[in-house]
Design an enzyme around this catalytic site. Structure first.
Site, PDB file in Angstrom:
ATOM      1  N   ALA A 241      -9.634 -48.498  19.335  1.00  0.00           N
ATOM      2  CA  ALA A 241     -10.889 -47.837  18.984  1.00  0.00           C
ATOM      3  C   ALA A 241     -12.090 -48.217  19.846  1.00  0.00           C
ATOM      4  CB  ALA A 241     -11.222 -48.108  17.521  1.00  0.00           C
ATOM      5  N   PRO A 243     -14.884 -48.682  22.574  1.00  0.00           N
ATOM      6  CA  PRO A 243     -16.118 -49.141  21.914  1.00  0.00           C
ATOM      7  C   PRO A 243     -16.556 -48.326  20.703  1.00  0.00           C
ATOM      8  CG  PRO A 243     -16.689 -47.860  23.829  1.00  0.00           C
ATOM      9  CD  PRO A 243     -15.177 -47.908  23.803  1.00  0.00           C
ATOM     10  N   GLY A 244     -15.758 -47.382  20.240  1.00  0.00           N
ATOM     11  CA  GLY A 244     -16.032 -46.738  18.973  1.00  0.00           C
ATOM     12  C   GLY A 244     -16.556 -45.324  19.013  1.00  0.00           C
ATOM     13  N   GLY A 245     -16.749 -44.762  20.195  1.00  0.00           N
ATOM     14  CA  GLY A 245     -17.314 -43.433  20.295  1.00  0.00           C
ATOM     15  C   GLY A 245     -16.464 -42.353  19.650  1.00  0.00           C
ATOM     16  N   LYS A 246     -15.145 -42.435  19.846  1.00  0.00           N
ATOM     17  CA  LYS A 246     -14.268 -41.392  19.297  1.00  0.00           C
ATOM     18  C   LYS A 246     -14.169 -41.502  17.777  1.00  0.00           C
ATOM     19  CE  LYS A 246     -11.672 -41.199  23.626  1.00  0.00           C
ATOM     20  NZ  LYS A 246     -12.363 -42.366  24.246  1.00  0.00           N
ATOM     21  N   ASP A 263      -8.604 -52.441  16.955  1.00  0.00           N
ATOM     22  CA  ASP A 263      -8.620 -52.841  18.361  1.00  0.00           C
ATOM     23  C   ASP A 263      -8.113 -54.264  18.468  1.00  0.00           C
ATOM     24  OD1 ASP A 263      -9.884 -51.480  20.986  1.00  0.00           O
ATOM     25  OD2 ASP A 263      -9.977 -53.664  21.166  1.00  0.00           O
ATOM     26  N   ASP A 310      -5.765 -43.522  22.058  1.00  0.00           N
ATOM     27  CA  ASP A 310      -6.419 -43.468  23.366  1.00  0.00           C
ATOM     28  C   ASP A 310      -5.952 -44.715  24.108  1.00  0.00           C
ATOM     29  OD1 ASP A 310      -8.047 -43.023  25.527  1.00  0.00           O
ATOM     30  OD2 ASP A 310      -9.914 -43.558  24.515  1.00  0.00           O
ATOM     31  N   CYS A 363      -7.461 -41.805  30.074  1.00  0.00           N
ATOM     32  CA  CYS A 363      -8.417 -41.393  31.109  1.00  0.00           C
ATOM     33  C   CYS A 363      -7.784 -41.593  32.486  1.00  0.00           C
ATOM     34  CB  CYS A 363      -9.747 -42.121  30.981  1.00  0.00           C
ATOM     35  SG  CYS A 363      -9.644 -43.920  31.036  1.00  0.00           S
TER      36      CYS A 363
END
Length: 423
Positions: A241, A243-246, A263, A310, A363
């Site tokens: 997770a 840094p938490g944006g998603k 995480d 991710d 990514c």
């Protein structure tokens, strides 16, 4: 500061992001911060050209002890070359910086080398030449028709994308607030919460940022929430997770989700908590520091309705944001990453309920980590099928996922696969 940052990146393998996090707070003026970043990025993008110039112009090669002097000369080159700053200012500032580094005896050398750079200039650099050979060859093998565009886009500055927090307003209201603040921006049809600024600005200038109405997140990262699209009230796992944006994006869209943000790094998980607090979405979320590939150590056995994985990857799709990736990553890293990804996929699949959905995302732009990884997973899991994603997610990859390449729709390079588990 730029010379010191780059010396750490080049000689100690430190990440540019981490070094800038140390250096930027030392500068009070946002213009100075922007210049520091521009200097570092420019040197990294033109490193091979500047290395060649130093090899040609130095009578005696610099030793390993001279790492800060070498990077300072490159910073001087970047001022004259990539940034096209006034030559007298670039020379004066760089010579002064040599003295500031305790290099008083080399100040004359710095002046002489930069004057030669001013006279002779630098040759154009084919974008491919910025990449290490193994990576350039991998991109050409995986994307033969798009490789040149990938090289070029990866060396361009990335735009600033914002994510609108639906709990505090819609995109039309956000665009109006930005316009009132004199900040030019536009939406996109690719993802409904995304806003692109015409020119990047400091976050403290963004109306509503401190209150959580806006977050900085690239378009491609925002599309992960579109791909997962969990049903209302679903039990959701964000397996990697930080840094938490998603996670925040999913909760901004639907506060009824019962989300676990996981995480392996407790320090990075603290950033997730900060993100949740700023955006005001943490009431229904849990945070846990644990390894997603080892559910036996933490999972309560209750299956998840939707999982976002991710996965750790080569980051080859975000070189325009992290150009040091080109120098830190090695060819043999890919096999190690593929193994980690496979273990994570296997573990997450076991935690997904029948009828549930798992989105595997990276990514990366390398097929080994993306389409090959998912194809192999599907081969060994009869209860898994790839669900089609639309053209907004990029190029179709053999029906198992979608790949957005760097710069497409203005976004980073990103891969998405939406996997359904049979009931």
């Amino acid at each position: 500061l730029a010379a010191r940052v780059l010396a750490q990146v080049f000689t100690r393998g430190r990440s540019l992001k981490a070094e800038l996090a140390w250096a930027l707070p030392k500068l009070a003026d946002t213009r100075d911060r922007a210049l520091l970043e521009a200097l570092c990025f420019s040197v990294l993008r033109r490193r091979s050209t500047y290395d060649a110039a130093l090899a040609a112009w130095m009578q005696k090669p610099l030793s390993a002890r001279d790492a800060d002097l070498r990077t300072l000369l490159m910073v001087g080159f970047a001022q004259l070359d990539a940034l096209e700053l006034p030559a007298h200012a670039a020379l004066s500032a760089t010579v002064d910086a040599a003295r500031g580094l305790g290099r008083e005896r080399q100040a004359g050398l710095v002046n002489a080398i930069l004057r030669r750079a001013q006279r002779e200039g630098f040759p154009p650099q084919p974008p491919r030449d910025a990449f290490p050979a193994w990576l350039a060859e991998s991109i050409e093998r995986d994307w033969p028709e798009q490789a040149e565009a990938v090289f070029a886009a990866s060396l361009q500055p990335a735009p600033l994308w914002l994510r609108v927090n639906r709990q505090q307003g819609d995109r039309a209201q956000t665009l109006a607030a930005l316009e009132a603040a004199g900040i030019a921006a536009e939406g996109t049809g690719v993802s409904p919460d995304a806003v692109r600024l015409a020119t990047p600005v400091a976050v403290n200038q963004l109306p509503g940022f401190n209150e959580g109405a806006l977050s900085v997140q690239d378009l491609s990262a925002q599309c992960a929430a579109d791909a997962l699209a969990p049903p209302a009230g679903a039990r959701v796992l964000d397996a990697c997770a930080a840094p938490g944006g998603k996670s925040a994006h999913l909760l901004e869209r639907d506060p009824s989700l019962r989300l676990l943000a996981l995480d392996i790094d407790a320090r990075r998980l603290a950033r997730v908590k900060d993100t949740f607090n700023r955006t005001g979405v943490g009431a229904q979320a849990q945070l846990k520091a644990a390894d997603a590939s080892d559910p036996g150590a933490w999972w309560d056995g209750v299956p998840f309705d939707a999982i976002l994985l991710d996965a750790p990857c080569s980051a080859t799709g975000i070189i325009r944001r992290q150009p040091d990736v080109m120098f830190h990553r090695r060819a043999d890293d890919i096999a190690t990453l593929v193994g980690i990804q496979a273990r994570l996929l296997e573990a997450c699949w076991k935690m997904l309920r029948p009828g549930g959905v798992l989105v595997y995302a990276t990514c990366s732009i390398l097929r080994a980590e993306n389409v090959d990884q998912v194809r192999g997973f599907l081969k060994w899991h009869a209860d898994a099928t790839a669900d089609a994603l639309g053209d907004a997610f990029g190029t179709d990859c053999d029906g198992v996922g979608r790949q957005r390449l760097p710069g497409e729709h203005g976004g980073d390079g990103f891969f998405y696969a939406r996997l359904l588990k049979s009931a």
